[in-house]
Design a protein around this motif. Structure first.
Motif, PDB file in Angstrom:
ATOM      1  N   VAL A   1       0.848  -1.190   0.000  1.00 43.37           N
ATOM      2  CA  VAL A   1       0.000   0.000   0.000  1.00 43.37           C
ATOM      3  C   VAL A   1       0.885   1.242   0.000  1.00 43.37           C
ATOM      4  O   VAL A   1       1.784   1.366   0.840  1.00 43.37           O
ATOM      5  N   TYR A   2       0.617   2.137  -0.941  1.00 42.70           N
ATOM      6  CA  TYR A   2       1.397   3.366  -1.104  1.00 42.70           C
ATOM      7  C   TYR A   2       0.526   4.595  -0.921  1.00 42.70           C
ATOM      8  O   TYR A   2      -0.654   4.580  -1.251  1.00 42.70           O
ATOM      9  N   ALA A   3       1.156   5.685  -0.445  1.00 44.22           N
ATOM     10  CA  ALA A   3       0.595   7.041  -0.515  1.00 44.22           C
ATOM     11  C   ALA A   3       1.557   7.772  -1.437  1.00 44.22           C
ATOM     12  O   ALA A   3       2.715   8.004  -1.062  1.00 44.22           O
ATOM     13  N   GLY A   4       1.126   8.075  -2.650  1.00 44.24           N
ATOM     14  CA  GLY A   4       2.053   8.609  -3.643  1.00 44.24           C
ATOM     15  C   GLY A   4       3.104   7.551  -3.934  1.00 44.24           C
ATOM     16  O   GLY A   4       2.775   6.416  -4.245  1.00 44.24           O
ATOM     17  N   GLU A   5       4.359   7.893  -3.773  1.00 43.57           N
ATOM     18  CA  GLU A   5       5.451   6.941  -3.975  1.00 43.57           C
ATOM     19  C   GLU A   5       5.933   6.340  -2.662  1.00 43.57           C
ATOM     20  O   GLU A   5       6.853   5.531  -2.651  1.00 43.57           O
ATOM     21  N   ASP A   6       5.348   6.757  -1.538  1.00 41.05           N
ATOM     22  CA  ASP A   6       5.769   6.284  -0.222  1.00 41.05           C
ATOM     23  C   ASP A   6       5.076   4.979   0.135  1.00 41.05           C
ATOM     24  O   ASP A   6       3.839   4.919   0.191  1.00 41.05           O
ATOM     25  N   LEU A   7       5.866   3.944   0.403  1.00 40.97           N
ATOM     26  CA  LEU A   7       5.315   2.660   0.826  1.00 40.97           C
ATOM     27  C   LEU A   7       4.843   2.782   2.271  1.00 40.97           C
ATOM     28  O   LEU A   7       5.614   3.146   3.152  1.00 40.97           O
ATOM     29  N   LEU A   8       3.551   2.516   2.504  1.00 48.11           N
ATOM     30  CA  LEU A   8       2.975   2.621   3.845  1.00 48.11           C
ATOM     31  C   LEU A   8       2.954   1.294   4.572  1.00 48.11           C
ATOM     32  O   LEU A   8       3.109   1.251   5.793  1.00 48.11           O
ATOM     33  N   ALA A   9       2.699   0.222   3.837  1.00 51.86           N
ATOM     34  CA  ALA A   9       2.552  -1.074   4.506  1.00 51.86           C
ATOM     35  C   ALA A   9       2.671  -2.204   3.504  1.00 51.86           C
ATOM     36  O   ALA A   9       2.411  -2.030   2.312  1.00 51.86           O
ATOM     37  N   LYS A  10       3.065  -3.367   4.052  1.00 51.70           N
ATOM     38  CA  LYS A  10       3.071  -4.619   3.298  1.00 51.70           C
ATOM     39  C   LYS A  10       2.215  -5.607   4.078  1.00 51.70           C
ATOM     40  O   LYS A  10       2.255  -5.632   5.306  1.00 51.70           O
ATOM     41  N   LEU A  11       1.437  -6.387   3.365  1.00 51.12           N
ATOM     42  CA  LEU A  11       0.681  -7.475   3.968  1.00 51.12           C
ATOM     43  C   LEU A  11       1.124  -8.753   3.269  1.00 51.12           C
ATOM     44  O   LEU A  11       0.978  -8.878   2.052  1.00 51.12           O
ATOM     45  N   ASP A  12       1.714  -9.665   4.041  1.00 51.08           N
ATOM     46  CA  ASP A  12       2.253 -10.886   3.462  1.00 51.08           C
ATOM     47  C   ASP A  12       2.376 -11.939   4.554  1.00 51.08           C
ATOM     48  O   ASP A  12       3.052 -11.700   5.546  1.00 51.08           O
ATOM     49  N   PRO A  13       1.709 -13.068   4.429  1.00 48.54           N
ATOM     50  CA  PRO A  13       0.905 -13.504   3.288  1.00 48.54           C
ATOM     51  C   PRO A  13      -0.520 -12.940   3.351  1.00 48.54           C
ATOM     52  O   PRO A  13      -0.958 -12.456   4.381  1.00 48.54           O
ATOM     53  N   VAL A  14      -1.203 -13.056   2.223  1.00 45.98           N
ATOM     54  CA  VAL A  14      -2.618 -12.694   2.118  1.00 45.98           C
ATOM     55  C   VAL A  14      -3.304 -13.889   1.454  1.00 45.98           C
ATOM     56  O   VAL A  14      -3.578 -13.876   0.253  1.00 45.98           O
ATOM     57  N   PRO A  15      -3.541 -14.943   2.237  1.00 47.85           N
ATOM     58  CA  PRO A  15      -4.051 -16.185   1.640  1.00 47.85           C
ATOM     59  C   PRO A  15      -5.515 -16.123   1.226  1.00 47.85           C
ATOM     60  O   PRO A  15      -6.301 -15.355   1.772  1.00 47.85           O
ATOM     61  N   LEU A  16      -5.818 -16.951   0.240  1.00 44.61           N
ATOM     62  CA  LEU A  16      -7.204 -17.174  -0.180  1.00 44.61           C
ATOM     63  C   LEU A  16      -7.714 -18.397   0.572  1.00 44.61           C
ATOM     64  O   LEU A  16      -7.009 -19.395   0.694  1.00 44.61           O
ATOM     65  N   LEU A  17      -8.932 -18.314   1.068  1.00 41.44           N
ATOM     66  CA  LEU A  17      -9.561 -19.401   1.807  1.00 41.44           C
ATOM     67  C   LEU A  17     -10.871 -19.775   1.127  1.00 41.44           C
ATOM     68  O   LEU A  17     -11.342 -19.083   0.234  1.00 41.44           O
ATOM     69  N   LYS A  18     -11.473 -20.852   1.601  1.00 38.79           N
ATOM     70  CA  LYS A  18     -12.802 -21.293   1.149  1.00 38.79           C
ATOM     71  C   LYS A  18     -12.916 -21.326  -0.367  1.00 38.79           C
ATOM     72  O   LYS A  18     -13.739 -20.635  -0.967  1.00 38.79           O
ATOM     73  N   SER A  19     -12.063 -22.118  -0.985  1.00 39.40           N
ATOM     74  CA  SER A  19     -12.053 -22.311  -2.443  1.00 39.40           C
ATOM     75  C   SER A  19     -11.879 -21.003  -3.210  1.00 39.40           C
ATOM     76  O   SER A  19     -12.445 -20.822  -4.286  1.00 39.40           O
ATOM     77  N   GLY A  20     -11.127 -20.079  -2.645  1.00 41.07           N
ATOM     78  CA  GLY A  20     -10.828 -18.832  -3.336  1.00 41.07           C
ATOM     79  C   GLY A  20     -11.894 -17.763  -3.235  1.00 41.07           C
ATOM     80  O   GLY A  20     -11.841 -16.776  -3.962  1.00 41.07           O
ATOM     81  N   THR A  21     -12.865 -17.919  -2.337  1.00 38.00           N
ATOM     82  CA  THR A  21     -13.928 -16.917  -2.211  1.00 38.00           C
ATOM     83  C   THR A  21     -13.734 -15.999  -1.005  1.00 38.00           C
ATOM     84  O   THR A  21     -14.508 -15.069  -0.806  1.00 38.00           O
ATOM     85  N   GLU A  22     -12.706 -16.269  -0.188  1.00 36.69           N
ATOM     86  CA  GLU A  22     -12.445 -15.450   0.992  1.00 36.69           C
ATOM     87  C   GLU A  22     -10.969 -15.080   1.040  1.00 36.69           C
ATOM     88  O   GLU A  22     -10.105 -15.922   0.817  1.00 36.69           O
ATOM     89  N   LEU A  23     -10.696 -13.819   1.322  1.00 33.12           N
ATOM     90  CA  LEU A  23      -9.337 -13.327   1.470  1.00 33.12           C
ATOM     91  C   LEU A  23      -9.080 -13.122   2.959  1.00 33.12           C
ATOM     92  O   LEU A  23      -9.966 -12.624   3.671  1.00 33.12           O
TER      93      LEU A  23
END
Length: 187
Positions: free
Chosen positions: A25-47
């Protein structure tokens, strides 16, 4: 990627986001945050959102930028990936300036309830100091919950449009922020 005028959501290194990949996630060119991992659940219908890694600018900010980031990610996902029917979350980052762990958990829980999340629970974080709590739940997509999300998000966006993330509220500290704002080309 997506931009709300305030934030830009991408995959790693500003590449287009793909489901199941880390989110940056960026504000302009500034990186604000990273989210890792961001898995998919329930056969790909839930993040699932849990592993939130804020930048120094977010940690130093005396506003709850994490809330804006979470809400922007939710809006981005449901507007760009129709197969996602729900977003589960576990929010546990301690923010000392926001008061006690109980107060922070209450603020998070209230926000999640306002956007229509279900099964919102506050539990003690087992591997942390006493008074540190985890807020978890599931936000399921519906017309009602999408409208609630967008209403809360608009209020959050308004808080940051007047004073960008990383800027100072005092006039003396505001000079650097105004120069940064001018150089970045944001109006």
């Amino acid at each position: 990627f997506m931009t709300s005028g305030l934030l830009r959501i991408t995959g790693p290194n500003a590449e287009p986001y793909a489901l199941g990949r880390p989110i940056w996630v960026y504000a302009g060119e500034d990186l604000l945050a990273k989210l890792d991992p961001v898995p998919l659940l329930k056969s790909g219908t839930e993040l699932h959102i849990e592993a939130f890694e804020p930048s120094g600018a977010v940690r130093e900010e005396r506003r709850h930028v994490g809330r804006l980031i979470f809400l922007e990610i939710c809006a981005f996902i449901v507007e760009n990936f129709q197969q996602i029917q729900a977003i589960s979350f576990v929010l546990s980052r301690q923010i000392d300036w926001m008061g006690t762990g109980t107060e922070l958990a209450a603020v998070r829980s209230e926000t999640m309830t306002r956007i229509g999340a279900m099964n919102v629970q506050i539990t003690p974080k087992s591997d942390a100091k006493p008074g540190h709590f985890v807020v978890s739940g599931v936000w399921a997509y519906s017309e009602r919950t999408h409208a609630a999300l967008m209403e809360v998000l608009q209020v959050e966006r308004a808080k940051y449009s007047a004073r960008p993330i990383g800027s100072r509220s005092s006039e003396s500290g505001g000079v650097v922020a105004r120069l940064r704002h001018l150089v970045s080309g944001r109006n």
